[in-house]
Scaffold this motif. Structure first.
Motif, PDB file in Angstrom:
ATOM      1  N   LEU A  12       1.225   9.130   6.694  1.00 26.46           N
ATOM      2  CA  LEU A  12       1.481   9.224   7.836  1.00 26.46           C
ATOM      3  C   LEU A  12       0.629   8.729   8.972  1.00 26.46           C
ATOM      4  N   PRO A  13       1.192   8.169  10.159  1.00 31.50           N
ATOM      5  CA  PRO A  13       0.434   7.395  11.066  1.00 31.50           C
ATOM      6  C   PRO A  13      -0.985   8.106  11.545  1.00 31.50           C
ATOM      7  N   ARG A  14      -1.079   9.502  11.374  1.00 33.03           N
ATOM      8  CA  ARG A  14      -2.079  10.078  11.706  1.00 33.03           C
ATOM      9  C   ARG A  14      -3.184  10.175  10.847  1.00 33.03           C
ATOM     10  N   PHE A  15      -2.908   9.892   9.672  1.00 32.97           N
ATOM     11  CA  PHE A  15      -3.764   9.574   8.306  1.00 32.97           C
ATOM     12  C   PHE A  15      -4.054   8.265   8.079  1.00 32.97           C
ATOM     13  N   GLN A  16      -3.526   7.293   8.691  1.00 32.47           N
ATOM     14  CA  GLN A  16      -3.865   5.994   8.357  1.00 32.47           C
ATOM     15  C   GLN A  16      -5.347   5.427   8.282  1.00 32.47           C
ATOM     16  N   GLN A  17      -5.932   5.846   9.470  1.00 35.56           N
ATOM     17  CA  GLN A  17      -7.394   5.622   9.539  1.00 35.56           C
ATOM     18  C   GLN A  17      -8.433   6.697   9.068  1.00 35.56           C
ATOM     19  N   ILE A  18      -7.865   7.616   8.245  1.00 35.25           N
ATOM     20  CA  ILE A  18      -8.731   8.606   7.516  1.00 35.25           C
ATOM     21  C   ILE A  18      -8.998   8.288   6.218  1.00 35.25           C
ATOM     22  N   GLY A  19     -10.129   8.403   5.775  1.00 40.21           N
ATOM     23  CA  GLY A  19     -10.283   8.069   4.157  1.00 40.21           C
ATOM     24  C   GLY A  19      -9.824   9.188   3.467  1.00 40.21           C
ATOM     25  N   PRO A  20      -9.991   9.165   2.222  1.00 36.01           N
ATOM     26  CA  PRO A  20      -9.577  10.467   1.217  1.00 36.01           C
ATOM     27  C   PRO A  20     -10.835  11.456   1.300  1.00 36.01           C
ATOM     28  N   ALA A  21     -10.398  12.735   1.249  1.00 34.08           N
ATOM     29  CA  ALA A  21     -11.262  13.737   1.354  1.00 34.08           C
ATOM     30  C   ALA A  21     -11.770  14.344   0.236  1.00 34.08           C
ATOM     31  N   LEU A  22     -11.065  14.094  -0.957  1.00 37.23           N
ATOM     32  CA  LEU A  22     -11.432  14.287  -2.252  1.00 37.23           C
ATOM     33  C   LEU A  22     -11.315  13.161  -3.255  1.00 37.23           C
ATOM     34  N   ASP A  23     -12.377  12.890  -4.035  1.00 39.71           N
ATOM     35  CA  ASP A  23     -12.243  11.747  -5.072  1.00 39.71           C
ATOM     36  C   ASP A  23     -12.593  12.489  -6.355  1.00 39.71           C
ATOM     37  N   SER A  28       0.863  -1.115   0.224  1.00 37.81           N
ATOM     38  CA  SER A  28      -0.013   0.052   0.077  1.00 37.81           C
ATOM     39  C   SER A  28       0.885   1.195  -0.087  1.00 37.81           C
ATOM     40  N   MET A  29       0.378   2.362  -0.417  1.00 40.81           N
ATOM     41  CA  MET A  29       1.137   3.610  -0.597  1.00 40.81           C
ATOM     42  C   MET A  29       1.301   4.163   0.896  1.00 40.81           C
ATOM     43  N   TRP A  30       2.492   4.651   1.208  1.00 45.24           N
ATOM     44  CA  TRP A  30       2.820   5.243   2.551  1.00 45.24           C
ATOM     45  C   TRP A  30       2.164   6.312   2.933  1.00 45.24           C
ATOM     46  N   LEU A  63       7.956   4.953  -7.640  1.00 49.48           N
ATOM     47  CA  LEU A  63       6.567   4.701  -8.286  1.00 49.48           C
ATOM     48  C   LEU A  63       6.112   4.933  -9.482  1.00 49.48           C
ATOM     49  N   GLY A  64       7.202   5.376 -10.522  1.00 51.64           N
ATOM     50  CA  GLY A  64       6.854   5.525 -11.756  1.00 51.64           C
ATOM     51  C   GLY A  64       6.233   6.698 -12.035  1.00 51.64           C
ATOM     52  N   GLN A  65       6.477   7.663 -11.349  1.00 54.17           N
ATOM     53  CA  GLN A  65       5.710   9.141 -11.419  1.00 54.17           C
ATOM     54  C   GLN A  65       6.814  10.180 -11.839  1.00 54.17           C
TER      55      GLN A  65
END
Length: 243
Positions: A198-209, A194-196, A235-237
């Protein structure tokens, strides 16, 4: 015929083999002096057996309790006992012990060789000594090749037994799987990294799709994956590798 000698004939010429000349037709002498004609060869016997008359009239057999060799043997000095008696007398120096041994004498008892010898075993009168003779080989079996036929039959029996054993092993059922064999066969699937975050954002879903639907997101990710082979970066970017 012996050759003519010139000069003085010394005694060493008759005793030294290097100076002696061989005589024609005789063996070469080694220069060893021989005793006179009255000399008697052999060992002197001290036992008086009485001659032929004594042997005919009586037959002497040696007993197990006494030995002729021990009778004429001289007893040896017991130095251990002499030193022990000297120490008991108060003598401690080497000179005093030597003087004590010169004035005193203790002998060791003579041990007979036959003292510890056991009596001969009693042998039955009807016992036959020797090795029993091997029975004769029948000529008829040799001429009819029975020994070769017997050996061939034994080899064929061994081959049949070996084939039966191998056939029995081949007919064995399938071995029941154990926990170890099942764990070896079933390997867990590797999870995609999975993409890396921050520990504080691991349980928070994406805010923008920004994708309209899941199908559009899938097509975009497939295009990114196919294009990442020509780009730099983990990551090939990054930038393209073709200059």
């Amino acid at each position: 015929m012996e050759g003519v000698r010139v000069g003085v004939l010394r005694d060493s010429m008759l005793n030294n083999p290097l100076l002696m000349r061989p005589t024609l037709g005789k063996t070469k002498s080694r220069g060893l002096p021989c005793p006179g004609p009255d000399f008697v060869y052999g060992a002197v016997t001290t036992v008086q057996d009485g001659g032929v008359s004594e042997a005919i009239s009586n037959w002497h057999t040696p007993s197990l309790s006494s030995s002729n060799s021990a009778r004429y043997r001289k007893a040896e000095r017991d130095f251990v006992a002499l030193n022990r008696e000297g120490v008991k007398s108060g003598l401690v120096t080497a000179k005093e012990l030597q003087q004590y041994r010169a004035t005193h004498d203790i002998r060791r008892p003579i041990a007979s060789k036959d003292a510890h010898r056991s009596a001969p075993a009693r042998i039955p009168q009807d016992l036959t000594f020797g090795v029993s003779t091997r029975p004769s080989t029948p000529i008829s079996e040799l001429m009819e090749y029975k020994y070769a036929q017997r050996w061939l039959e034994e080899q064929q029996a061994k081959d049949r037994a070996l084939l039966a054993c191998q056939h029995k092993k081949a007919q064995l059922g399938r071995i029941q799987d154990t926990r170890t064999t099942l764990l070896r066969k079933s390997r867990p699937l590797e999870e995609a990294p999975s993409m890396w975050k921050l520990p504080r954002f691991q349980q928070i879903g994406p805010a923008l799709d920004t994708f309209r639907d899941a199908e559009a997101r899938k097509r975009a990710m497939a295009a990114h994956y196919s294009d990442s082979a020509a780009r730099r970066g983990l990551l090939g970017q990054g930038t393209y590798t073709v200059d």
